[in-house]
Write a protein that holds these residues in place. Structure first.
Motif, short mmCIF file in Angstrom:
data_model
loop_
_atom_site.label_atom_id
_atom_site.label_comp_id
_atom_site.label_asym_id
_atom_site.label_seq_id
_atom_site.Cartn_x
_atom_site.Cartn_y
_atom_site.Cartn_z
N ASP A 28 0.65 -1.19 -0.26
CA ASP A 28 -0.11 -0.41 -0.21
C ASP A 28 0.68 1.07 -0.24
O ASP A 28 0.27 2.17 -1.14
CB ASP A 28 -0.85 -0.60 1.08
CG ASP A 28 -1.62 -0.78 1.45
OD1 ASP A 28 -2.22 -1.68 0.04
OD2 ASP A 28 -3.21 -1.77 2.97
N GLU A 56 -4.99 -3.96 -4.26
CA GLU A 56 -5.93 -2.47 -3.84
C GLU A 56 -6.56 -2.75 -1.94
O GLU A 56 -7.28 -3.91 -1.90
CB GLU A 56 -7.02 -2.54 -4.60
CG GLU A 56 -6.22 -1.84 -6.25
CD GLU A 56 -5.50 -0.40 -5.99
OE1 GLU A 56 -5.54 0.40 -4.67
OE2 GLU A 56 -4.85 0.04 -6.80
N PRO A 57 -6.76 -1.84 -1.72
CA PRO A 57 -6.97 -2.51 -0.02
C PRO A 57 -8.78 -2.27 -0.09
O PRO A 57 -9.67 -1.97 -1.20
CB PRO A 57 -6.88 -0.99 0.70
CG PRO A 57 -5.74 -0.04 -0.29
CD PRO A 57 -5.45 -0.71 -1.73
#
Length: 471
Positions: free
Chosen positions: A325, A414-415
């Protein structure tokens, strides 16, 4: 590099050679919907998802069929214990399964046939076996597959036919590995089945578990198709019986390439409710872990090796994803606000090579470990380049595009939405801490940092101000 996978039928790595060029028919054994799926089940579904994504990323079209077993010994007993009609009982677990696979970012199958919706096809298949003299009706009125009439039985697990107990019949859906005997295709109704039955040429009853997948796969993929996947525990009796009844009925090969994933262990022990190490996805989410973190652990071990699942592994996954991230955040910032200019030829070549190395790793029998190695090498090199100020906006965009190719397969870069959205109360603590720092109230600032961490977040001080990250 051609796609190649270990074929459980031939016991060797083989190139994938689709029946129809450019298209793959893929069947995966789905859940038996008598309870919530557990992480052992999801280890298998995660392997199948990585396989499907690899095929798609390699330019193939995939027709994916995953069955829902909604009638068998377990579902009937479960519905009776719950005092609910079978369809109502199983619907709860079907809905939960679909929610779980969304949480774990798994691509949906093209078709989810339910066993109870495919009874006519099962009866037709059994009739074919009956007319060929390979199926017979026993004294108990159930219909069985005669192993003695099918000498090819035992292709998948290489059974010693001399050790088979000829003449023994097994009516249960699941049985021990040494119980190689005639298995039920159609189970005659008895009182234990309650109101669960269908009419058939052999009287009231219901299908055996094994015939269900043979009927559903042939209905949607044809009598011969490319890929059949599942857990290693399904090799016998389930997949062995599928092969026997399908090939005996249809007179042609059933599946070209079989793939099986190994068991999941928890803290180096077999998962068991009695040991307190039995986890559903809901259990792990309640402990504060995200679907992305759980997926990362499930996909991180080579599928033919046992996976040791642990809470420590989830913590390590969280740390690795935070590194990803942070890198993605840097790249996005440079892509939006960095210096203009084209990526250098060397950078473009590096991005292309990284994409190629990653896909080659996955195309070689789903070597996810090697693929993750490519990803983290890419992170280290990219951070060095950005530290040195060597990335223009276009270079950062090129790096993001390379990562996008990797994430077509991994689906973890992707979070989740809940990882990005900071709760208002945590944001308030961070703002109060920032005010305390400006006032040089260091003890108070430390107390507020501890409160933020207690809430499951951590604060990172940057030149542009504090940044909140999930722990």
């Amino acid at each position: 590099m051609p796609l190649q996978f270990y074929n459980s039928l031939s016991h060797r790595v083989e190139p994938l050679d689709p029946l129809v060029p450019g298209k793959v028919g893929m069947y995966t054994c789905g859940p038996t919907v008598y309870n919530f799926a557990h992480i052992g089940n999801f280890r298998c579904y995660a392997f199948e998802d990585i396989l499907k994504r690899t095929l798609l990323a390699s330019g193939l079209k995939v027709r994916h069929v995953m069955n829902l077993t909604d009638v068998d010994d377990k579902t009937i007993r479960g519905s009776q214990a719950a005092h609910l009609p079978l369809r109502q009982f199983t619907q709860t677990y079907k809905d939960a399964f679909f929610q779980d696979i969304r949480t774990l970012r798994m691509l949906p199958a093209d078709v989810y046939p339910a066993a109870t919706d495919t009874i006519p096809e099962m009866i037709q298949l059994i009739q074919t076996l009956f007319h060929k003299g390979i199926a017979y009706q026993a004294e108990d009125k159930s219909v069985y597959f005669s192993i003695a009439k099918w000498p090819a039985y035992g292709q998948l697990v290489k059974i010693d036919r001399e050790a088979m107990r000829v003449g023994v019949r097994i009516k249960m859906d699941e049985y021990a590995k040494d119980a190689m005997a005639d298995f039920a295709l159609w189970k005659a109704w008895d009182e234990a089945d309650g109101d669960v039955w269908w009419d058939s040429p052999w009287g009231r009853g219901r299908p055996g578990w094994h015939i269900e997948c043979s009927a559903m796969s042939s209905k949607y993929l044809g009598k011969t198709f490319d890929l059949h996947c599942g857990g290693i525990d399904n090799m016998f009796p389930h997949h062995e019986d599928e092969i026997a009844q399908s090939e005996a009925a249809n007179g042609c090969p059933f599946v070209k390439l079989w793939m099986h994933c190994a068991h999941l262990m928890v803290e180096n022990q077999k998962m068991s409710k009695s040991l307190g190490n039995f986890y559903t996805l809901k259990d792990l989410l309640a402990k504060g872990y995200t679907g992305r973190e759980i997926r990362y652990v499930l996909i991180g071990t080579y599928y033919r090796q046992s996976l040791n699942f642990s809470l420590q592994a989830l913590e390590e996954a969280r740390g690795n994803l935070q590194r990803i991230d942070a890198f993605m955040g840097r790249l996005k910032e440079v892509a939006a606000q960095g210096a203009p200019g084209e990526a250098t030829p060397g950078q473009k070549e590096y991005f292309a090579q990284a994409r190629e190395r990653f896909l080659k790793a996955l195309q070689d029998d789903l070597n996810v470990s090697a693929g993750l190695g490519v990803l983290f090498d890419f992170l280290r090199e990219g951070n060095r380049e950005m530290d040195a100020g060597n990335y223009s906006r276009q270079a950062a965009q090129g790096a993001l595009e390379a990562l996008g190719v990797m994430d077509q397969v991994l689906a973890v870069l992707e979070p989740d939405a809940q990882e990005v959205q900071v709760p208002p109360e945590v944001q308030a603590l961070a703002e109060e801490r920032q005010a305390a720092r400006k006032a040089k109230e260091w003890a108070r600032a430390d107390e507020l940092r501890a409160a933020i961490e207690q809430a499951g977040w951590m604060v990172k001080d940057t030149p542009k101000g504090p940044q909140l990250l999930r722990k």
